[in-house]
Design an enzyme around this catalytic site. Sequence first.
Site, PDB file in Angstrom:
ATOM      1  N   GLY A  18       0.792  -1.221   0.000  1.00 38.02           N
ATOM      2  CA  GLY A  18       0.000   0.000   0.000  1.00 38.02           C
ATOM      3  C   GLY A  18       0.824   1.271   0.000  1.00 38.02           C
ATOM      4  O   GLY A  18       0.286   2.356   0.198  1.00 38.02           O
ATOM      5  N   GLY A  20       2.489   2.440  -2.573  1.00 35.42           N
ATOM      6  CA  GLY A  20       2.602   3.004  -3.908  1.00 35.42           C
ATOM      7  C   GLY A  20       3.881   2.609  -4.607  1.00 35.42           C
ATOM      8  O   GLY A  20       4.346   3.309  -5.501  1.00 35.42           O
ATOM      9  N   LEU A  21       4.467   1.464  -4.232  1.00 35.36           N
ATOM     10  CA  LEU A  21       5.717   1.001  -4.838  1.00 35.36           C
ATOM     11  C   LEU A  21       5.504  -0.271  -5.657  1.00 35.36           C
ATOM     12  O   LEU A  21       6.410  -1.086  -5.802  1.00 35.36           O
ATOM     13  CB  LEU A  21       6.767   0.761  -3.751  1.00 35.36           C
ATOM     14  CG  LEU A  21       7.249   2.017  -3.017  1.00 35.36           C
ATOM     15  CD1 LEU A  21       8.165   1.638  -1.858  1.00 35.36           C
ATOM     16  CD2 LEU A  21       7.997   2.931  -3.982  1.00 35.36           C
ATOM     17  N   ASP A  69       3.991  -0.555 -14.567  1.00 39.50           N
ATOM     18  CA  ASP A  69       4.585  -1.176 -13.376  1.00 39.50           C
ATOM     19  C   ASP A  69       5.113  -2.575 -13.673  1.00 39.50           C
ATOM     20  O   ASP A  69       6.254  -2.910 -13.335  1.00 39.50           O
ATOM     21  CB  ASP A  69       3.553  -1.251 -12.244  1.00 39.50           C
ATOM     22  CG  ASP A  69       3.247   0.119 -11.660  1.00 39.50           C
ATOM     23  OD1 ASP A  69       3.731   1.122 -12.224  1.00 39.50           O
ATOM     24  OD2 ASP A  69       2.535   0.185 -10.645  1.00 39.50           O
ATOM     25  N   TYR A 119      -8.250   5.714  -9.485  1.00 36.54           N
ATOM     26  CA  TYR A 119      -7.526   5.350 -10.705  1.00 36.54           C
ATOM     27  C   TYR A 119      -8.478   5.076 -11.860  1.00 36.54           C
ATOM     28  O   TYR A 119      -8.351   5.665 -12.939  1.00 36.54           O
ATOM     29  CB  TYR A 119      -6.627   4.137 -10.459  1.00 36.54           C
ATOM     30  CG  TYR A 119      -5.766   3.796 -11.651  1.00 36.54           C
ATOM     31  CD1 TYR A 119      -4.460   4.247 -11.754  1.00 36.54           C
ATOM     32  CD2 TYR A 119      -6.272   3.042 -12.718  1.00 36.54           C
ATOM     33  CE1 TYR A 119      -3.678   3.974 -12.858  1.00 36.54           C
ATOM     34  CE2 TYR A 119      -5.494   2.761 -13.828  1.00 36.54           C
ATOM     35  CZ  TYR A 119      -4.208   3.224 -13.889  1.00 36.54           C
ATOM     36  OH  TYR A 119      -3.451   2.945 -14.996  1.00 36.54           O
TER      37      TYR A 119
END
Length: 217
Positions: A18, A20-21, A69, A119
């Site tokens: 959680g 954001g990586l 990603d 998103y």
Amino acid sequence: HMLSSGYDLFYYGNIPNGAGLSSSSSIDIVTGCMLVDMNDFKGITSVQLALLGQYAENHYNGLNCGIMDQFAIANGKKDQAMFLDTATLTCEYVPVQLKNAKILIACSNKKRALTDSKYNERRSECEEALDQIQTIKDINSLGDLTNEEFELVSHVIKRPVCVKRARHAVAENQRTITAVTALKDNNIEEFGKLMNASHISLRDDYEVTGIELDTLV
């Protein structure tokens, strides 16, 4: 490729969930690598693994995400940035020579889950803007536009909120192109300015930041 059996899996990692990586994307790719290795599947490329990871996010997790990603995790290289065209999946590696600078990853302790965030909504707003622009200009994506070209056609976008979302998408794409030149020139100061401009755009036009992240920046 068919699996011959099921598996009991244990995952361990040091990416905070959680934060954001891209922790979920890393699970996608490491699972794909494991299945390829355990089943001796032949001919599956890292690009295909990235596409499979995206498919899982889109159709299983319900997140209408792009390929960035998964592609970065599957194809990343040490000390290299990746200049990825998501329309063609062509990728150029660009050296990152920081010397007297560092990239700092800071945790705001603001938990985020893309499936619960804005998103999908933001993506829909950009698609709405694109559809309306395409009535007067032959483009395939918002990334085809320069900042100047966008301002000339933005009047056809009916909802003001979609103008803001699309403006961010166009400007972010242009910042990325500029950032490649900055890195090639080893101009880290210019690269940092572009990162700051990116945050301002995410905050004001895309509206996906929060008080925690804004304070850190």
